[in-house]
Motif scaffolding. Structure first.
Motif, short mmCIF file in Angstrom:
data_model
loop_
_atom_site.label_atom_id
_atom_site.label_comp_id
_atom_site.label_asym_id
_atom_site.label_seq_id
_atom_site.Cartn_x
_atom_site.Cartn_y
_atom_site.Cartn_z
N PHE A 11 0.84 -1.20 0.00
CA PHE A 11 0.00 0.00 0.00
C PHE A 11 0.87 1.25 0.00
O PHE A 11 0.71 2.16 -0.83
CB PHE A 11 -0.91 -0.03 1.23
CG PHE A 11 -1.87 1.12 1.34
CD1 PHE A 11 -3.18 0.99 0.91
CD2 PHE A 11 -1.48 2.33 1.91
CE1 PHE A 11 -4.08 2.05 1.03
CE2 PHE A 11 -2.36 3.39 2.03
CZ PHE A 11 -3.67 3.25 1.58
N HIS A 12 1.81 1.31 0.93
CA HIS A 12 2.65 2.50 1.05
C HIS A 12 3.67 2.60 -0.08
O HIS A 12 4.06 3.71 -0.47
CB HIS A 12 3.31 2.52 2.42
CG HIS A 12 2.36 2.76 3.54
ND1 HIS A 12 2.00 4.03 3.95
CD2 HIS A 12 1.64 1.90 4.31
CE1 HIS A 12 1.11 3.94 4.93
NE2 HIS A 12 0.88 2.66 5.17
N SER A 13 4.09 1.48 -0.62
CA SER A 13 5.00 1.50 -1.76
C SER A 13 4.32 2.08 -3.00
O SER A 13 5.00 2.58 -3.90
CB SER A 13 5.52 0.09 -2.06
OG SER A 13 6.30 -0.41 -1.00
N ALA A 14 2.99 2.00 -3.04
CA ALA A 14 2.25 2.51 -4.20
C ALA A 14 2.47 4.01 -4.39
O ALA A 14 2.41 4.51 -5.53
CB ALA A 14 0.76 2.22 -4.03
N PHE A 15 2.73 4.73 -3.31
CA PHE A 15 2.96 6.17 -3.44
C PHE A 15 4.17 6.43 -4.35
O PHE A 15 4.11 7.23 -5.29
CB PHE A 15 3.18 6.82 -2.08
CG PHE A 15 2.08 6.60 -1.09
CD1 PHE A 15 0.79 6.31 -1.50
CD2 PHE A 15 2.34 6.69 0.27
CE1 PHE A 15 -0.23 6.11 -0.58
CE2 PHE A 15 1.32 6.49 1.20
CZ PHE A 15 0.05 6.19 0.78
N GLY A 16 5.27 5.75 -4.03
CA GLY A 16 6.47 5.94 -4.84
C GLY A 16 6.33 5.39 -6.23
O GLY A 16 6.78 6.00 -7.21
N GLU A 17 5.70 4.22 -6.36
CA GLU A 17 5.56 3.58 -7.66
C GLU A 17 4.76 4.44 -8.62
O GLU A 17 5.04 4.47 -9.83
CB GLU A 17 4.89 2.22 -7.51
CG GLU A 17 5.76 1.18 -6.82
CD GLU A 17 5.03 -0.13 -6.61
OE1 GLU A 17 4.04 -0.38 -7.34
OE2 GLU A 17 5.43 -0.89 -5.73
#
Length: 226
Positions: free
Chosen positions: A137-143
């Motif tokens: 979920f939080h990695s989606a911000f950077g991706e």
């Protein structure tokens, strides 16, 4: 040590690093311990090359320090945890702000998929699966942000952050409150309530930091580092 032997697939050095990182962050390998390349190669049944690569990777994360052929485990102190979570918040807020623009549809697609995975993990009472979905979920911000350097730094510390969250989640059988927090954050982003989403993200990350700190303070031996 309780190693998980690497399998032939992804880079062996990465697999060894993943396993050592898990043991260091969860304190199965204590701070102050000495790691020996030849012994690790025997344990993991690999050559010294992948072991050397793994130790170099852990050194860049600040989990070990090298002096000649000696490698000493540093582990994580409470101050290290605070620093990691401050870094995490700075990266996530920067990436999320960027993703709010034309990249919002991709951001929402990734977040919704992560929420689905979280819901399944809650139903199965599986904290390890929940932690993976949480980090996804939080990695989606950077991706979805298109910020390559932010994504690169995030990937460098993702393993340590993931293991810290897993340590805390293992003590919490009721994962519903955390799921609801992620669902609320998703709704704010869907509604375009960006300022509220950024504020909620700050509260969310700080609550996670406090939970991990509390776990370490409750269960850790006295800090052996100077």
């Amino acid at each position: 040590m309780q190693p998980s032997p690497p399998h032939r697939g992804s880079a062996l050095g990465d697999q060894v690093a993943d396993d050592l990182r898990r043991q260091i962050v969860t304190r199965q390998i204590e701070a102050g311990s000495t790691l020996v390349e030849t012994r690790l190669a025997e344990i993991y049944q690999v050559s010294r090359g992948p072991v050397r690569d793994a130790l170099r990777e852990l050194a860049t994360e600040g989990l070990v320090e090298t002096s000649g052929r000696s490698v000493r485990v540093l582990g994580l102190t409470r101050d290290d945890i605070d620093e990691l979570f401050r870094l995490r918040l700075a990266m996530e807020q920067m990436a999320l702000t960027e993703a709010f623009g034309t990249r919002r549809p991709e951001l929402l697609r990734l977040l919704r998929a992560s929420i689905t995975a979280m819901e399944a993990a809650v139903s199965a009472a599986d904290p390890a699966a929940f932690t993976l979905a949480d980090l996804t979920f939080h990695s989606a911000f950077g991706e979805s942000s298109g910020l390559r350097r932010v994504q690169s730094v995030w990937n460098q510390y993702r393993g340590s952050i993931s293991n810290l969250l897993l340590v805390a989640n293992l003590d919490h059988l009721d994962l519903q409150p955390s799921l609801r927090k992620h669902q609320q954050l998703l709704v704010m982003i869907e509604d375009g309530n960006d300022s509220a989403a950024l504020a909620e993200l700050a509260n969310h990350v700080d609550a996670s930091r406090a939970r991990v700190r509390n776990h370490y303070e409750d269960s850790a031996p006295s800090d052996p580092r100077p």
